[in-house]
Every structure is written in structure tokens, then in C-alpha cells.
Write a protein that holds these residues in place. Structure first.
Motif, PDB file in Angstrom:
ATOM      1  N   ALA A 224      18.784  63.064  59.266  1.00  0.00           N
ATOM      2  CA  ALA A 224      19.671  63.915  58.538  1.00  0.00           C
ATOM      3  C   ALA A 224      20.573  64.408  59.604  1.00  0.00           C
ATOM      4  N   PRO A 225      21.207  63.554  60.315  1.00  0.00           N
ATOM      5  CA  PRO A 225      22.137  63.884  61.493  1.00  0.00           C
ATOM      6  C   PRO A 225      23.300  64.457  61.094  1.00  0.00           C
ATOM      7  N   TYR A 226      23.883  64.017  59.856  1.00  0.00           N
ATOM      8  CA  TYR A 226      25.123  64.817  59.679  1.00  0.00           C
ATOM      9  C   TYR A 226      25.090  66.308  59.060  1.00  0.00           C
ATOM     10  N   ASP A 227      23.817  66.638  58.663  1.00  0.00           N
ATOM     11  CA  ASP A 227      23.770  68.109  58.143  1.00  0.00           C
ATOM     12  C   ASP A 227      24.407  69.182  58.915  1.00  0.00           C
ATOM     13  N   ASP A 228      25.043  70.138  58.694  1.00  0.00           N
ATOM     14  CA  ASP A 228      25.620  71.031  59.228  1.00  0.00           C
ATOM     15  C   ASP A 228      24.586  72.014  60.110  1.00  0.00           C
ATOM     16  N   TRP A 229      23.154  72.121  59.619  1.00  0.00           N
ATOM     17  CA  TRP A 229      22.293  72.779  60.094  1.00  0.00           C
ATOM     18  C   TRP A 229      21.591  72.540  61.387  1.00  0.00           C
ATOM     19  N   VAL A 230      21.884  71.146  61.550  1.00  0.00           N
ATOM     20  CA  VAL A 230      20.992  70.407  62.715  1.00  0.00           C
ATOM     21  C   VAL A 230      21.364  70.965  63.981  1.00  0.00           C
ATOM     22  N   GLY A 231      22.583  71.287  64.128  1.00  0.00           N
ATOM     23  CA  GLY A 231      22.979  71.728  65.526  1.00  0.00           C
ATOM     24  C   GLY A 231      22.308  73.217  65.874  1.00  0.00           C
ATOM     25  N   LYS A 232      21.714  73.913  64.950  1.00  0.00           N
ATOM     26  CA  LYS A 232      21.088  75.099  65.075  1.00  0.00           C
ATOM     27  C   LYS A 232      19.737  74.699  65.527  1.00  0.00           C
ATOM     28  N   LEU A 233      19.273  73.505  65.655  1.00  0.00           N
ATOM     29  CA  LEU A 233      18.005  73.260  66.484  1.00  0.00           C
ATOM     30  C   LEU A 233      18.057  73.196  67.799  1.00  0.00           C
ATOM     31  N   ARG A 234      17.623  73.855  68.620  1.00  0.00           N
ATOM     32  CA  ARG A 234      17.827  73.663  70.042  1.00  0.00           C
ATOM     33  C   ARG A 234      16.585  73.126  70.803  1.00  0.00           C
ATOM     34  N   PRO A 235      16.435  72.129  71.355  1.00  0.00           N
ATOM     35  CA  PRO A 235      15.484  71.525  72.123  1.00  0.00           C
ATOM     36  C   PRO A 235      14.886  72.611  73.102  1.00  0.00           C
ATOM     37  N   TRP A 236      13.553  72.459  73.352  1.00  0.00           N
ATOM     38  CA  TRP A 236      12.820  73.521  74.085  1.00  0.00           C
ATOM     39  C   TRP A 236      11.438  72.716  74.540  1.00  0.00           C
ATOM     40  N   VAL A 237      10.758  73.077  75.484  1.00  0.00           N
ATOM     41  CA  VAL A 237       9.757  72.715  75.899  1.00  0.00           C
ATOM     42  C   VAL A 237       8.557  73.394  74.968  1.00  0.00           C
ATOM     43  N   GLY A 238       7.359  72.459  74.965  1.00  0.00           N
ATOM     44  CA  GLY A 238       6.297  72.867  74.069  1.00  0.00           C
ATOM     45  C   GLY A 238       6.731  72.686  72.726  1.00  0.00           C
ATOM     46  N   HIS A 239       6.284  73.862  71.917  1.00  0.00           N
ATOM     47  CA  HIS A 239       6.425  73.709  70.264  1.00  0.00           C
ATOM     48  C   HIS A 239       6.169  72.655  69.864  1.00  0.00           C
ATOM     49  N   PHE A 240       4.682  72.224  70.289  1.00  0.00           N
ATOM     50  CA  PHE A 240       4.110  70.861  69.303  1.00  0.00           C
ATOM     51  C   PHE A 240       3.871  71.249  68.065  1.00  0.00           C
ATOM     52  N   SER A 241       3.360  72.545  67.717  1.00  0.00           N
ATOM     53  CA  SER A 241       2.913  72.719  66.256  1.00  0.00           C
ATOM     54  C   SER A 241       3.651  73.534  65.576  1.00  0.00           C
ATOM     55  N   HIS A 242       4.588  74.360  66.467  1.00  0.00           N
ATOM     56  CA  HIS A 242       5.369  75.219  65.399  1.00  0.00           C
ATOM     57  C   HIS A 242       6.959  75.146  65.955  1.00  0.00           C
ATOM     58  N   PHE A 243       7.737  75.786  65.263  1.00  0.00           N
ATOM     59  CA  PHE A 243       9.156  76.202  65.626  1.00  0.00           C
ATOM     60  C   PHE A 243       9.386  77.782  65.774  1.00  0.00           C
ATOM     61  N   HIS A 244      10.345  78.033  66.280  1.00  0.00           N
ATOM     62  CA  HIS A 244      10.638  79.279  66.755  1.00  0.00           C
ATOM     63  C   HIS A 244      11.900  79.819  66.364  1.00  0.00           C
ATOM     64  N   VAL A 245      12.037  80.548  65.292  1.00  0.00           N
ATOM     65  CA  VAL A 245      13.264  81.114  64.656  1.00  0.00           C
ATOM     66  C   VAL A 245      13.787  82.375  65.380  1.00  0.00           C
ATOM     67  N   ARG A 246      15.205  82.309  65.729  1.00  0.00           N
ATOM     68  CA  ARG A 246      15.717  83.425  66.351  1.00  0.00           C
ATOM     69  C   ARG A 246      16.948  83.801  65.510  1.00  0.00           C
ATOM     70  N   LEU A 247      16.935  85.021  64.886  1.00  0.00           N
ATOM     71  CA  LEU A 247      18.098  85.694  64.237  1.00  0.00           C
ATOM     72  C   LEU A 247      18.900  86.178  64.988  1.00  0.00           C
ATOM     73  N   ARG A 248      20.185  86.452  64.683  1.00  0.00           N
ATOM     74  CA  ARG A 248      21.405  87.167  65.336  1.00  0.00           C
ATOM     75  C   ARG A 248      21.109  88.622  65.476  1.00  0.00           C
ATOM     76  N   CYS A 249      21.936  89.286  66.251  1.00  0.00           N
ATOM     77  CA  CYS A 249      21.703  90.737  66.405  1.00  0.00           C
ATOM     78  C   CYS A 249      22.299  91.189  65.268  1.00  0.00           C
ATOM     79  N   PRO A 250      21.716  92.104  64.695  1.00  0.00           N
ATOM     80  CA  PRO A 250      21.860  92.811  63.292  1.00  0.00           C
ATOM     81  C   PRO A 250      22.705  93.913  63.531  1.00  0.00           C
ATOM     82  N   ALA A 251      23.641  94.144  62.372  1.00  0.00           N
ATOM     83  CA  ALA A 251      24.401  95.331  62.158  1.00  0.00           C
ATOM     84  C   ALA A 251      23.690  96.377  62.511  1.00  0.00           C
ATOM     85  N   GLY A 252      24.133  97.486  62.995  1.00  0.00           N
ATOM     86  CA  GLY A 252      23.626  98.609  63.349  1.00  0.00           C
ATOM     87  C   GLY A 252      22.704  98.619  64.513  1.00  0.00           C
ATOM     88  N   SER A 253      22.790  97.768  65.329  1.00  0.00           N
ATOM     89  CA  SER A 253      22.200  97.635  66.530  1.00  0.00           C
ATOM     90  C   SER A 253      23.009  97.212  67.844  1.00  0.00           C
TER      91      SER A 253
END
Ligand SMILES: [Zn+2]
Length: 245
Positions: free
Chosen positions: A169-198
Motif C-alpha cells: 500500500a505504498p501510496y496510502d497517506d497513512w503509511v508515512g505515520k508508520l515509523r521504523p523502530w527496533v524490536g516490535h516483532f509481534s506488536h505495533f505501538h500507537v502514539r497519540l498527539r498531545c491532547p487539548a487541555g494538556s
């Protein structure tokens, strides 16, 4: 009812500091099971998060369920008040990070497996190759639904799995959010933006433009990725913001 409780608590909740040096005020527990998901390793008490994260995960699970996917396994979020874990990853400190397994299940898993689920790696570690049949259309759909949400800032993923997404799916706009990192053989790690009110939540530098499928990914795949060597002084955790007590 659940939603209005979440809204009320979202007004008081606060992510304070950085993802790898901070804490969480007014964190909420993710119910241990719900439509489309189960929490695994609940004994570790790492299923708390900022209400934005709880809302995101329950929404994602209902979307994946509607898409016909089996139940998600949700692993570490944060501790009730955030802060550093005694073991494992450095981040997950502000209630905005969550680990989701690629393995899913059509049947409820028993208590013992919930406490100690069998690892289901997508990658053969010695050769660093993808194991056949483990990254299928369901895993691609899961990643797509997970990454498309506006509140998702980035997703950490093993570079070999990112390479597979880039092939499919190279042309999908969400692919850029996937950031390579070591490990993560069986899971992925989601990180949210800083929320409003923080106001004291410290954001990360923005992700680079583009899908990241070119030179950047190639540099990760050239050698078997390893964490950069850090000196003993740098290995210490950063000081927590004063309000984290
Ligand atoms: Zn994680």
C-alpha cells in the motif's frame, strides 16, 4: 453513559511531560474487554490511559470488528498515574501510548493465556525475514484503521513489517505515520498527539513528509537494526516534570 463519563473525565485529565519522561493525571482504565478487543497481561496494571487514548482504542476495536476482523489483543498502555515502568519500554509514561498485537483471536482466550499470551512474531529473528502467512489482509486493515485516526501522531513498527506495508500500500497517506523502530516483532505501538487541555504535554518533532518507504527505510534494512549504543550516563531516565511528584 460510558461516553459521557469519558467526556467528563477528559476535561480533568492531563498528560504531563514527554512520552519518555512524564506522568498522567486523571487517567482512566481501559475496560478489560469490550466489543472487538481484550486486554492481555492485565496483572501488570498497565491498562490506564488519557481518556483520548481509551476513546481511541475502543473506537478502533469497534471499527475492526465492523470490518470483520477477530478481536484485538491490547497490551501495555500506562500505569494509573503514568511514569516510568519498572521493566520494558521507556515511553508509555503520559497515557498516550498503547501496544497492539498483530495476532487476533476469534474466540475468547482463557485466563491463563490472557495473563501470559504466547508470542506470535511476524519475523524470524535470526534471519530478519517475515514469517510466511502472518502479515495478511487482516493485519494490513488493522494497521490502516489504527493509523488513519487524526489523533494518531505516529506508530512504531518493525522495519521489515513496514517494508511489507510499502509493498502492498505504498501510496496510502497513512503509511508515512508508520515509523521504523527496533524490536516490535509481534506488536505495533500507537502514539497519540498531545491532547487539548494538556499544556505541559511535550510533543515529539513532527514526522518527515512522504511515506518513508524509500531511502529511510532502506537504511534501517541494510543491517539488522539495533538500538544505538548509549553511554551509561545517557541511559538514566530523564528527570520527571515537577508536577509529576
Ligand atoms: Zn510500546
Amino acid at each position: 453513559m460510558f461516553l459521557s463519563l469519558l467526556l467528563a473525565s477528559a476535561l480533568q485529565a492531563e498528560a504531563i511531560g514527554g512520552y519518555a519522561g512524564g506522568c498522567l493525571k486523571g487517567g482512566q482504565p481501559l475496560p478489560l474487554e469490550g466489543p472487538g478487543y481484550e486486554v492481555i497481561r492485565a496483572k501488570r496494571l498497565r491498562y490506564y490511559g488519557h481518556p483520548d487514548l481509551i476513546h481511541y482504542l475502543t473506537q478502533l476495536a469497534s471499527q475492526t470488528q465492523q470490518a470483520g476482523l477477530p478481536s484485538l489483543y491490547i497490551a501495555d498502555l500506562a500505569m494509573p498515574h503514568g511514569g516510568p515502568f519498572s521493566s520494558g519500554h521507556r515511553s508509555h509514561q503520559t497515557g498516550l501510548d498503547a501496544d497492539i498485537w498483530f495476532r487476533m483471536s476469534d474466540r475468547p482466550i482463557g485466563k491463563s493465556e490472557q495473563d501470559n499470551p504466547a508470542e506470535w512474531p511476524l519475523i524470524d529473528e535470526p534471519s530478519y525475514r517475515m514469517l510466511p502467512g502472518r502479515f495478511g489482509p487482516q493485519q494490513l486493515t488493522l494497521l490502516k484503521l489504527a493509523a488513519q485516526a487524526r489523533e494518531v501522531e505516529r506508530i512504531f513498527i518493525n522495519p521489515a513489517i513496514k517494508a511489507e506495508v510499502c509493498r502492498q500500500a505504498p501510496y496510502d497517506d497513512w503509511v508515512g505515520k508508520l515509523r521504523p523502530w527496533v524490536g516490535h516483532f509481534s506488536h505495533f505501538h500507537v502514539r497519540l498527539r498531545c491532547p487539548a487541555g494538556s499544556p505541559e504535554c511535550v510533543p515529539q518533532a513532527p514526522i518527515p513528509p512522504g511515506n518513508g518507504c524509500g531511502a529511510e527505510l532502506a537504511s534501517w534494512l541494510k543491517d539488522k537494526p539495533q538500538l544505538p549504543k548509549v553511554s551509561v550516563a545517557n541511559r538514566r531516565l530523564p528527570p520527571l516534570p515537577a508536577r509529576c511528584g
